[in-house]
Design a protein around this motif. Structure first.
Motif, mmCIF file in Angstrom:
data_model
loop_
_atom_site.group_PDB
_atom_site.id
_atom_site.type_symbol
_atom_site.label_atom_id
_atom_site.label_comp_id
_atom_site.label_asym_id
_atom_site.label_seq_id
_atom_site.Cartn_x
_atom_site.Cartn_y
_atom_site.Cartn_z
ATOM 1 N N ILE A 84 39.134 38.533 54.613
ATOM 2 C CA ILE A 84 40.573 39.307 54.865
ATOM 3 C C ILE A 84 41.303 39.332 53.730
ATOM 4 C CG2 ILE A 84 42.570 39.165 56.430
ATOM 5 C CD1 ILE A 84 40.184 39.922 57.857
ATOM 6 N N LEU A 85 41.621 38.127 53.077
ATOM 7 C CA LEU A 85 42.550 38.307 51.857
ATOM 8 C C LEU A 85 42.015 39.157 50.954
ATOM 9 C CD1 LEU A 85 43.181 34.579 51.685
ATOM 10 C CD2 LEU A 85 44.951 36.365 52.348
ATOM 11 N N LYS A 86 40.615 39.256 50.762
ATOM 12 C CA LYS A 86 40.083 40.261 49.706
ATOM 13 C C LYS A 86 40.289 41.717 50.180
ATOM 14 C CE LYS A 86 35.717 41.511 47.718
ATOM 15 N NZ LYS A 86 34.008 41.453 47.696
ATOM 16 N N GLU A 87 39.954 41.856 51.251
ATOM 17 C CA GLU A 87 39.825 43.435 52.017
ATOM 18 C C GLU A 87 41.093 43.803 51.960
ATOM 19 O OE1 GLU A 87 37.435 43.741 55.296
ATOM 20 O OE2 GLU A 87 35.553 42.739 54.313
ATOM 21 N N ARG A 88 42.202 43.163 52.106
ATOM 22 C CA ARG A 88 43.697 43.431 52.390
ATOM 23 C C ARG A 88 44.143 43.479 50.907
ATOM 24 N NH1 ARG A 88 45.040 47.094 54.673
ATOM 25 N NH2 ARG A 88 47.026 46.468 54.724
ATOM 26 N N ARG A 89 43.451 43.095 49.993
ATOM 27 C CA ARG A 89 43.962 43.088 48.639
ATOM 28 C C ARG A 89 45.253 41.970 48.416
ATOM 29 N NH1 ARG A 89 42.663 48.991 48.260
ATOM 30 N NH2 ARG A 89 40.512 48.983 47.456
ATOM 31 N N PHE A 90 45.178 41.074 49.201
ATOM 32 C CA PHE A 90 46.205 40.079 48.894
ATOM 33 C C PHE A 90 45.830 39.049 47.823
ATOM 34 C CE2 PHE A 90 47.073 40.788 53.523
ATOM 35 C CZ PHE A 90 48.319 41.314 53.372
ATOM 36 N N ALA A 91 44.615 39.081 47.531
ATOM 37 C CA ALA A 91 44.053 38.326 46.300
ATOM 38 C C ALA A 91 43.075 38.957 45.627
ATOM 39 C CB ALA A 91 42.893 37.099 47.148
ATOM 40 N N ARG A 92 43.312 38.455 44.211
ATOM 41 C CA ARG A 92 42.392 39.218 43.219
ATOM 42 C C ARG A 92 40.812 39.206 43.584
ATOM 43 N NH1 ARG A 92 45.609 36.555 38.941
ATOM 44 N NH2 ARG A 92 43.722 35.251 39.059
ATOM 45 N N GLU A 93 40.229 40.145 43.306
ATOM 46 C CA GLU A 93 38.676 40.070 43.381
ATOM 47 C C GLU A 93 37.951 39.035 42.863
ATOM 48 O OE1 GLU A 93 34.850 41.840 44.680
ATOM 49 O OE2 GLU A 93 37.047 42.921 44.848
ATOM 50 N N GLU A 94 38.330 38.868 41.534
ATOM 51 C CA GLU A 94 37.554 37.673 40.680
ATOM 52 C C GLU A 94 37.874 36.369 41.322
ATOM 53 O OE1 GLU A 94 41.396 38.883 38.504
ATOM 54 O OE2 GLU A 94 39.591 39.940 39.270
ATOM 55 N N GLY A 95 39.000 36.141 41.703
ATOM 56 C CA GLY A 95 39.336 34.976 42.274
ATOM 57 C C GLY A 95 38.839 34.597 43.573
ATOM 58 N N VAL A 96 38.849 35.618 44.346
ATOM 59 C CA VAL A 96 38.251 35.289 45.749
ATOM 60 C C VAL A 96 36.645 35.245 45.680
ATOM 61 C CG1 VAL A 96 38.432 37.482 46.747
ATOM 62 C CG2 VAL A 96 38.676 35.712 48.143
ATOM 63 N N SER A 97 36.328 36.054 44.917
ATOM 64 C CA SER A 97 34.754 36.271 44.868
ATOM 65 C C SER A 97 33.974 34.809 44.673
ATOM 66 C CB SER A 97 34.286 37.377 44.019
ATOM 67 O OG SER A 97 34.495 38.604 44.384
ATOM 68 N N VAL A 98 34.520 34.200 43.671
ATOM 69 C CA VAL A 98 33.803 32.828 43.407
ATOM 70 C C VAL A 98 33.920 32.034 44.931
ATOM 71 C CG1 VAL A 98 34.186 30.838 42.192
ATOM 72 C CG2 VAL A 98 34.267 32.863 40.885
ATOM 73 N N LEU A 99 34.895 32.017 45.394
ATOM 74 C CA LEU A 99 34.968 31.070 46.584
ATOM 75 C C LEU A 99 34.300 31.695 47.886
ATOM 76 C CD1 LEU A 99 39.003 30.691 46.738
ATOM 77 C CD2 LEU A 99 37.196 28.838 45.882
#
Length: 120
Positions: A84-99
């Motif tokens: 949700i954080l990724k798709e709504r762009r609340f988080a940067r792609e590179e930071g959330v992808s690792v998690l």
């Protein structure tokens, strides 16, 4: 690999993952939505780690299966909130992808462990 070493490694891995998620959340720009999702995210990721530790102390296969079911559900919920954080762009792609990658690995490991309980 020795089973005890593997179990201790997973305890540590889930704890480190929870800490990483907390640090990730603390770096996000906050608004009401992010705070609500963040609260759920932190609850689910810390629950994953805590319930895995509890599963390791189970007194029976049934109790272990039950606790591992909670672990899988909580890890999957963590994955959901990260998405949700990724798709709504609340988080940067590179930071959330690792998690997201680490979370999916944990879901797979815990799901397999749960599925193998009654095979032995």
């Amino acid at each position: 690999m020795d089973k005890g070493i593997f179990v201790e490694g997973l305890k540590n891995r889930t704890k480190i993952f929870a800490i990483d998620v907390i640090h990730f959340y603390n770096e996000l720009e906050k608004n009401e939505t992010v705070r609500i999702i963040g609260r759920q995210l932190i609850k689910s990721t810390t629950s994953t780690a805590a319930n895995y530790r509890a599963a390791c102390l189970a007194r029976s296969k049934n109790e272990f299966f039950s606790k591992m079911s909670i672990v899988v559900e909580e890890a999957d919920e963590t994955y959901f909130w990260l998405l949700i954080l990724k798709e709504r762009r609340f988080a940067r792609e590179e930071g959330v992808s690792v998690l997201l990658d680490e979370c999916m690995e944990i879901v797979k490991i815990m799901s397999k462990a749960r599925a193998n309980i009654y095979k032995n």
